[in-house]
Design a protein around this motif. Structure first.
Motif, mmCIF file in Angstrom:
data_model
loop_
_atom_site.group_PDB
_atom_site.id
_atom_site.type_symbol
_atom_site.label_atom_id
_atom_site.label_comp_id
_atom_site.label_asym_id
_atom_site.label_seq_id
_atom_site.Cartn_x
_atom_site.Cartn_y
_atom_site.Cartn_z
ATOM 1 N N CYS A 259 7.938 12.084 5.831
ATOM 2 C CA CYS A 259 8.566 13.140 5.023
ATOM 3 C C CYS A 259 8.667 14.439 5.814
ATOM 4 C CB CYS A 259 7.777 13.362 3.735
ATOM 5 S SG CYS A 259 7.968 12.053 2.530
ATOM 6 N N LEU B 233 6.805 3.683 0.356
ATOM 7 C CA LEU B 233 6.380 3.816 -1.039
ATOM 8 C C LEU B 233 6.238 2.455 -1.712
ATOM 9 C CD1 LEU B 233 8.405 6.954 -2.164
ATOM 10 C CD2 LEU B 233 5.952 6.782 -1.679
ATOM 11 N N THR C 89 3.499 8.121 5.095
ATOM 12 C CA THR C 89 4.525 8.675 4.214
ATOM 13 C C THR C 89 4.645 10.185 4.389
ATOM 14 O OG1 THR C 89 4.071 6.909 2.631
ATOM 15 C CG2 THR C 89 5.319 8.790 1.825
ATOM 16 N N VAL C 90 3.519 10.876 4.496
ATOM 17 C CA VAL C 90 3.542 12.327 4.695
ATOM 18 C C VAL C 90 4.174 12.672 6.043
ATOM 19 C CG1 VAL C 90 2.062 14.350 5.059
ATOM 20 C CG2 VAL C 90 1.606 12.796 3.167
ATOM 21 N N LEU D 7 3.059 1.046 -0.461
ATOM 22 C CA LEU D 7 1.949 1.728 -1.111
ATOM 23 C C LEU D 7 1.734 1.204 -2.522
ATOM 24 C CD1 LEU D 7 -0.121 3.993 -0.720
ATOM 25 C CD2 LEU D 7 1.561 5.573 -1.641
ATOM 26 N N VAL E 294 -4.374 2.023 1.926
ATOM 27 C CA VAL E 294 -3.761 3.060 1.088
ATOM 28 C C VAL E 294 -3.784 4.409 1.807
ATOM 29 C CG1 VAL E 294 -4.047 4.379 -1.050
ATOM 30 C CG2 VAL E 294 -4.191 1.894 -1.095
ATOM 31 N N ILE E 295 -4.891 4.730 2.443
ATOM 32 C CA ILE E 295 -4.989 6.007 3.162
ATOM 33 C C ILE E 295 -3.978 6.068 4.306
ATOM 34 C CG2 ILE E 295 -6.477 7.378 4.677
ATOM 35 C CD1 ILE E 295 -8.822 6.513 2.874
ATOM 36 N N LEU F 299 -1.166 4.344 4.604
ATOM 37 C CA LEU F 299 0.199 4.391 4.074
ATOM 38 C C LEU F 299 0.533 5.790 3.553
ATOM 39 C CD1 LEU F 299 0.479 0.938 2.311
ATOM 40 C CD2 LEU F 299 1.874 1.763 4.207
ATOM 41 N N CYS F 300 -0.425 6.449 2.919
ATOM 42 C CA CYS F 300 -0.200 7.830 2.475
ATOM 43 C C CYS F 300 0.038 8.751 3.666
ATOM 44 C CB CYS F 300 -1.386 8.320 1.655
ATOM 45 S SG CYS F 300 -1.528 7.592 0.025
ATOM 46 N N PHE F 301 -0.758 8.574 4.715
ATOM 47 C CA PHE F 301 -0.591 9.386 5.914
ATOM 48 C C PHE F 301 0.784 9.165 6.540
ATOM 49 C CE2 PHE F 301 -0.957 9.706 10.560
ATOM 50 C CZ PHE F 301 -1.225 11.058 10.666
#
Length: 80
Positions: A24, A57, A20-21, A60, A13-14, A16-18
């Motif tokens: 973006c 997303l 995605t940021v 995630l 999760v960490i 995938l968040c990284f």
């Protein structure tokens, strides 16, 4: 063994968040460049980044809600 599964899920999760940021941020830069240059060469890159953000997303959501979401639905969507 259960602790290891939870640790892998948290790291997933960490990361995938990284990702995605980062994507973006790259998309924002490409959109600004597209406005500045006013060319059509970057439209494909912007579209590709939007698709990549949607994929990230989805990954995630699968990582967070993997116990609650039926996997067959996402497998069918992924194959299409």
């Amino acid at each position: 063994m259960k602790f290891l599964k939870i640790l892998v899920k948290v790291v997933d999760v960490i990361l995938l968040c990284f990702l995605t940021v980062v994507v973006c941020s790259n998309l924002k830069d490409y959109i600004n460049a597209l406005r500045t240059i006013k060319g059509t060469d970057l439209k494909v890159t912007v579209f590709g980044h939007v698709v990549l953000i949607l994929v990230l997303l989805t990954e995630l959501a699968l990582a967070v809600f993997s116990q609650k979401i039926p996997r067959k639905l996402f497998l069918i969507i992924g194959l299409v």
